[in-house]
Design a protein around this motif. Structure first.
Motif, PDB file in Angstrom:
ATOM      1  N   ASN A 111      -0.489  10.570 -10.848  1.00 49.45           N
ATOM      2  CA  ASN A 111      -0.929  11.238  -9.790  1.00 49.45           C
ATOM      3  C   ASN A 111       0.357  11.972  -9.169  1.00 49.45           C
ATOM      4  OD1 ASN A 111      -3.585  10.991 -10.292  1.00 49.45           O
ATOM      5  ND2 ASN A 111      -3.424   8.875  -9.447  1.00 49.45           N
ATOM      6  N   THR A 112       1.554  12.015  -9.649  1.00 45.87           N
ATOM      7  CA  THR A 112       2.699  12.439  -8.950  1.00 45.87           C
ATOM      8  C   THR A 112       2.988  13.817  -9.765  1.00 45.87           C
ATOM      9  OG1 THR A 112       3.520  10.164  -8.791  1.00 45.87           O
ATOM     10  CG2 THR A 112       5.171  12.024  -8.730  1.00 45.87           C
ATOM     11  N   PHE A 113       2.968  14.941  -8.786  1.00 45.55           N
ATOM     12  CA  PHE A 113       2.937  16.406  -9.244  1.00 45.55           C
ATOM     13  C   PHE A 113       4.151  17.059  -9.643  1.00 45.55           C
ATOM     14  CE2 PHE A 113      -1.149  15.669  -7.462  1.00 45.55           C
ATOM     15  CZ  PHE A 113      -2.069  16.197  -8.519  1.00 45.55           C
ATOM     16  N   GLU A 139       0.769  -1.177   0.103  1.00 45.52           N
ATOM     17  CA  GLU A 139       0.021  -0.043  -0.047  1.00 45.52           C
ATOM     18  C   GLU A 139       0.866   1.320   0.042  1.00 45.52           C
ATOM     19  OE1 GLU A 139      -2.318   1.594   3.616  1.00 45.52           O
ATOM     20  OE2 GLU A 139      -3.727   0.674   2.053  1.00 45.52           O
ATOM     21  N   SER A 140       1.894   1.334   0.803  1.00 41.22           N
ATOM     22  CA  SER A 140       2.355   2.513   1.076  1.00 41.22           C
ATOM     23  C   SER A 140       3.502   2.737  -0.388  1.00 41.22           C
ATOM     24  CB  SER A 140       3.633   2.466   2.264  1.00 41.22           C
ATOM     25  OG  SER A 140       4.604   1.764   2.231  1.00 41.22           O
ATOM     26  N   ARG A 141       3.966   1.782  -0.847  1.00 42.82           N
ATOM     27  CA  ARG A 141       4.730   1.721  -2.097  1.00 42.82           C
ATOM     28  C   ARG A 141       3.769   2.268  -3.360  1.00 42.82           C
ATOM     29  NH1 ARG A 141       7.506  -3.263  -0.025  1.00 42.82           N
ATOM     30  NH2 ARG A 141       5.780  -4.290  -1.307  1.00 42.82           N
ATOM     31  N   ALA A 142       2.568   1.639  -3.533  1.00 40.00           N
ATOM     32  CA  ALA A 142       1.660   1.864  -4.371  1.00 40.00           C
ATOM     33  C   ALA A 142       1.518   3.514  -4.438  1.00 40.00           C
ATOM     34  CB  ALA A 142       0.520   1.287  -4.201  1.00 40.00           C
ATOM     35  N   ARG A 143       1.384   4.141  -3.377  1.00 41.62           N
ATOM     36  CA  ARG A 143       0.998   5.434  -2.937  1.00 41.62           C
ATOM     37  C   ARG A 143       2.234   6.439  -3.174  1.00 41.62           C
ATOM     38  NH1 ARG A 143      -2.932   9.006  -1.295  1.00 41.62           N
ATOM     39  NH2 ARG A 143      -1.835  10.933  -0.243  1.00 41.62           N
ATOM     40  N   GLY A 144       3.413   6.058  -2.718  1.00 43.95           N
ATOM     41  CA  GLY A 144       4.824   6.675  -3.000  1.00 43.95           C
ATOM     42  C   GLY A 144       4.560   8.163  -2.598  1.00 43.95           C
ATOM     43  N   LEU A 145       5.142   8.898  -3.687  1.00 43.30           N
ATOM     44  CA  LEU A 145       5.076  10.296  -3.564  1.00 43.30           C
ATOM     45  C   LEU A 145       3.917  10.987  -4.251  1.00 43.30           C
ATOM     46  CD1 LEU A 145       8.783  11.128  -3.946  1.00 43.30           C
ATOM     47  CD2 LEU A 145       7.388  11.512  -1.929  1.00 43.30           C
ATOM     48  N   ARG A 154       8.792  12.626 -15.477  1.00 45.50           N
ATOM     49  CA  ARG A 154       7.875  13.520 -16.077  1.00 45.50           C
ATOM     50  C   ARG A 154       6.482  13.544 -15.077  1.00 45.50           C
ATOM     51  NH1 ARG A 154       8.818  12.251 -21.413  1.00 45.50           N
ATOM     52  NH2 ARG A 154       6.765  11.266 -21.413  1.00 45.50           N
ATOM     53  N   PRO A 155       6.060  14.637 -14.335  1.00 44.60           N
ATOM     54  CA  PRO A 155       4.767  14.527 -13.693  1.00 44.60           C
ATOM     55  C   PRO A 155       3.473  13.804 -14.578  1.00 44.60           C
ATOM     56  CG  PRO A 155       5.758  16.341 -13.010  1.00 44.60           C
ATOM     57  CD  PRO A 155       6.594  15.941 -14.332  1.00 44.60           C
ATOM     58  N   HIS A 156       2.957  13.067 -14.108  1.00 47.51           N
ATOM     59  CA  HIS A 156       1.661  12.408 -14.514  1.00 47.51           C
ATOM     60  C   HIS A 156       1.973  11.527 -15.577  1.00 47.51           C
ATOM     61  CE1 HIS A 156      -0.566  14.889 -11.712  1.00 47.51           C
ATOM     62  NE2 HIS A 156       0.028  16.110 -12.473  1.00 47.51           N
ATOM     63  N   ASP A 157       2.975  11.037 -16.105  1.00 45.16           N
ATOM     64  CA  ASP A 157       3.382  10.316 -17.241  1.00 45.16           C
ATOM     65  C   ASP A 157       3.099   8.813 -16.790  1.00 45.16           C
ATOM     66  OD1 ASP A 157       4.263   8.985 -19.430  1.00 45.16           O
ATOM     67  OD2 ASP A 157       6.298   9.709 -19.235  1.00 45.16           O
TER      68      ASP A 157
END
Length: 164
Positions: free
Chosen positions: A97-99, A63-69, A121-124
């Protein structure tokens, strides 16, 4: 009312309780400094350009790895996230979902940097794979690995990585 026999019967029990309590106190006193030495928020990369210290969050569950940053809006220049997969394996990441742009440093179980992906790149949603099996991935701000001169073959020091 108790008499002298009750006190004599209780004395060995009291001595045993004091021994156990004293042992626990000694174990705690010895273990406390060791716990302070194993601060998992400190990671050091030993590179040709010198030692570079990062403050990291460690993630080691699915779970924590899937969320990451994901959803983070900023990351300090010497901060990052260390993904621990608990054993070496082929891994890949994406930036859904990474900004913020990130560098991904792929590290084997012995602490050697295997490969680095710079400025994801963000969101890629393009897959970013490791070049072979790794146990750890360090994510740091995008472009930071180039600024610091990090490269494959550098060594990473962290409490989860056995000292070489």
């Amino acid at each position: 009312m108790s008499d002298a026999n009750d006190v004599l019967t209780f004395a060995p029990v009291l001595r045993q309780a004091l021994r156990v309590g004293g042992t626990l106190l000694a174990v705690f006193a010895v273990g406390l400094p060791l716990a302070a030495c194993s601060d998992e928020s400190r990671l050091v990369v030993h590179a040709g350009s010198g030692e570079h210290v990062f403050t990291v969050e460690v993630v080691d569950t699915d779970e924590s790895r899937a969320r990451g940053l994901m959803y983070r809006q900023e990351l300090a220049e010497n901060a990052g996230m260390l993904f621990d997969f608990k054993a070496e394996r082929q891994v890949s990441f994406w930036m859904r979902n990474t900004f913020i742009p990130l560098d991904m440093i792929f590290i084997d179980a012995a602490g050697e940097v295997r490969n680095i992906h710079v400025n994801a790149r963000p969101h890629d949603t393009t897959s970013i794979p490791s070049d072979g099996p790794v146990q750890f991935v360090l994510e740091i701000p995008g472009g930071r690995s180039v600024e610091l001169g990090l490269a494959a073959g550098d060594r990473v020091e962290h409490p989860r990585i056995p000292a070489q």
